[in-house]
Design an enzyme around this catalytic site. Structure first.
Site, PDB file in Angstrom:
ATOM      1  N   THR A 156     -86.719  80.254 -91.076  1.00  0.00           N
ATOM      2  CA  THR A 156     -86.399  79.335 -89.976  1.00  0.00           C
ATOM      3  C   THR A 156     -85.277  78.401 -90.434  1.00  0.00           C
ATOM      4  OG1 THR A 156     -88.285  77.949 -90.632  1.00  0.00           O
ATOM      5  CG2 THR A 156     -88.620  79.473 -88.794  1.00  0.00           C
ATOM      6  N   LYS A 182     -91.232  81.994 -97.030  1.00  0.00           N
ATOM      7  CA  LYS A 182     -90.319  81.137 -96.302  1.00  0.00           C
ATOM      8  C   LYS A 182     -90.910  79.738 -96.261  1.00  0.00           C
ATOM      9  CE  LYS A 182     -90.360  79.896 -92.490  1.00  0.00           C
ATOM     10  NZ  LYS A 182     -90.687  78.562 -91.846  1.00  0.00           N
ATOM     11  N   THR A 193     -98.618  78.302 -98.493  1.00  0.00           N
ATOM     12  CA  THR A 193     -97.302  77.813 -98.162  1.00  0.00           C
ATOM     13  C   THR A 193     -97.060  77.986 -96.680  1.00  0.00           C
ATOM     14  OG1 THR A 193     -94.956  78.072 -98.621  1.00  0.00           O
ATOM     15  CG2 THR A 193     -96.281  80.055 -98.676  1.00  0.00           C
ATOM     16  N   GLU A 273     -85.680  70.635 -97.094  1.00  0.00           N
ATOM     17  CA  GLU A 273     -84.639  70.214 -96.159  1.00  0.00           C
ATOM     18  C   GLU A 273     -83.890  68.995 -96.691  1.00  0.00           C
ATOM     19  OE1 GLU A 273     -86.762  71.837 -92.086  1.00  0.00           O
ATOM     20  OE2 GLU A 273     -87.144  69.790 -92.745  1.00  0.00           O
ATOM     21  N   ASN A 409     -84.621  66.575 -89.293  1.00  0.00           N
ATOM     22  CA  ASN A 409     -85.876  66.508 -88.560  1.00  0.00           C
ATOM     23  C   ASN A 409     -85.815  65.590 -87.341  1.00  0.00           C
ATOM     24  OD1 ASN A 409     -88.115  68.148 -89.974  1.00  0.00           O
ATOM     25  ND2 ASN A 409     -86.938  67.226 -91.631  1.00  0.00           N
ATOM     26  N   THR A 414     -83.894  68.869 -80.450  1.00  0.00           N
ATOM     27  CA  THR A 414     -82.931  68.370 -79.483  1.00  0.00           C
ATOM     28  C   THR A 414     -81.504  68.782 -79.846  1.00  0.00           C
ATOM     29  OG1 THR A 414     -82.789  66.280 -80.693  1.00  0.00           O
ATOM     30  CG2 THR A 414     -84.310  66.392 -78.828  1.00  0.00           C
TER      31      THR A 414
END
Length: 414
Positions: A156, A182, A193, A273, A409, A414
């Protein structure tokens, strides 16, 4: 024990008899691969660990129920990427059943032999017409060389593909373990995970395999954290199929299983991230291994520690403060602490240290070129804490916390 295991190409399809595929079915608006399949040989056993969250996707419950009902017998796992299919009401289970039944029909299997995992935005159902239309090309693409495609199609927000395969000679025969995973955000697992899969071409009794997988998970996927959030879809599935392995080699097999799991877990933490470096916390001297792992994971999960690492600030007080709230008893007067080669504490007391050099160490870790494997580019910040004189040892992995994490995040849907 792990010295006998060495890397080989192929990922999850490196073990004999395993097939995999990954295709672009149109589930993602980005047009990236989004449908993955792993097929195990006949007679395979499967061990699973799952999210402990009360808010969980129907596919998680379906996998757990099928493994329990079938005594750990399973042949395939389908993964759709783009929609978590969590919090979607009765439709979530209905769609998971439709998908597994349709795939079972194409593979000539019973629906109970097919598992399903979903990943993506919570509250978004799977576009079933698109998924079902993608099953024929997915099955047609199954190949012993399909590991990389399968590993790509489960991603993702990940920046890199996470896969590995190891090989060893056990009892005069070649044994291989492959894996793919992932995960990049919502990483603080209480089971495994985000999504992870292992394959092994040695036959192992189902109950033995489940115990091995549980211990490996505790030392790998349950020892990582990115942001303190778990997922509604966390699932880890490990398949074993092949000529039965003699019990005298079970210990060596578990060492390989743990090594594969730890590689994938570290890769997830490093791909957090917005992260710029991997953090590895080693704890020794605790009363038990479980206690040492709890301390290490608490330090890794501390937002203050993560921010200090990102700011290249050797603020060791944050490390020991985090250790103290781990819920594990130890003597603060016995604590010793290192940041890389720089010793910061001894016998519970602060030591004079070269602060600019310690800051330079943190900057150097962030500057290490990431080559797709944890620590391969010199990008690992090593924190070592001695909590006493006990036999307990543990390791955990995390990453720094950057402004990019907030940006990623804040704008996720959006």
């Amino acid at each position: 024990m792990t010295q006998s295991w060495h890397p080989v190409p192929g990922g999850v399809t490196a073990p004999e008899g395993f097939l995999a595929a990954g295709v672009t079915a149109g589930l993602k608006a980005s047009g990236r691969p989004d449908l993955s399949l792993l097929l195990a040989p006949e007679g395979a056993v499967c061990a699973g660990t799952f999210t402990t969250s009360l808010v969980r996707a129907a596919c998680v419950d379906l996998c757990a129920e099928r493994l329990q009902a079938c005594g750990g017998q399973a042949r395939a796992v389908l993964t759709n990427s783009g929609q978590a299919n969590a919090c979607t009401g009765e439709r979530g289970l209905a769609d998971s059943l439709i998908a597994t039944e349709a795939l079972a029909d194409r593979l000539g299997l019973q629906p109970e032999q097919v598992l399903i995992c979903s990943t993506g935005v919570i509250g978004v159902p799977i576009p079933m017409d698109t998924l079902v239309a993608g099953l024929d090309p997915l099955v047609a693409a199954l190949s012993s060389a399909g590991g990389a495609d399968a590993a790509t199609a489960i991603l993702t927000t990940d920046l890199v593909v996470k896969q590995i395969a190891l090989e060893a000679s056990l009892g005069g025969r070649r044994v291989r373990i492959g894996g793919m995973a992932k995960g990049s955000g919502m990483i603080h697992p209480d089971m495994a995970t985000m999504l992870g899969y292992l394959s092994c071409d040695a036959g192992v009794p189902a109950e033995v395999w489940q115990a091995m997988v549980g211990r490996a998970v505790d030392r790998s996927f349950n020892a990582i954290t990115v942001d303190g959030d778990t997922s509604t879809n966390d699932t880890f599935l490990a398949f074993a199929a092949g000529e039965p392995l003699s019990p005298e080699h079970f210990e060596a097999l578990e060492a390989g299983l743990t090594a594969v799991s730890q590689h994938l877990a570290r890769a997830i933490a490093r791909d957090g991230e917005g992260a710029t470096c991997l953090i590895e916390v080693q704890v020794e001297g605790a009363t038990t291994d479980a206690g040492a792992r709890a301390i290490a994971r608490t330090v890794c999960g501390s937002s203050l520690v993560k921010c200090a690492v990102h700011g290249r600030d050797p603020n060791w007080g944050r490390i020991v403060a985090a250790a103290g709230r781990a819920g594990v008893a130890f003597d603060p007067e016995a604590v010793a602490l290192w940041l890389g080669e720089h010793q910061l504490m001894a016998a519970g007391q602060p030591l004079a240290f070269d602060r600019p050099a310690a800051s330079a160490y943190l900057r150097a870790r962030a500057a290490g070129a990431y080559l797709g494997g944890p620590g391969e580019g010199g990008d690992t910040v090593l924190i070592r804490l001695v909590a006493g004189a006990g036999p307990g040892r543990g390791v955990a992995w995390g990453c720094d916390l950057s402004d990019q994490y907030v940006r990623i995040n804040a704008d996720y849907t959006t």
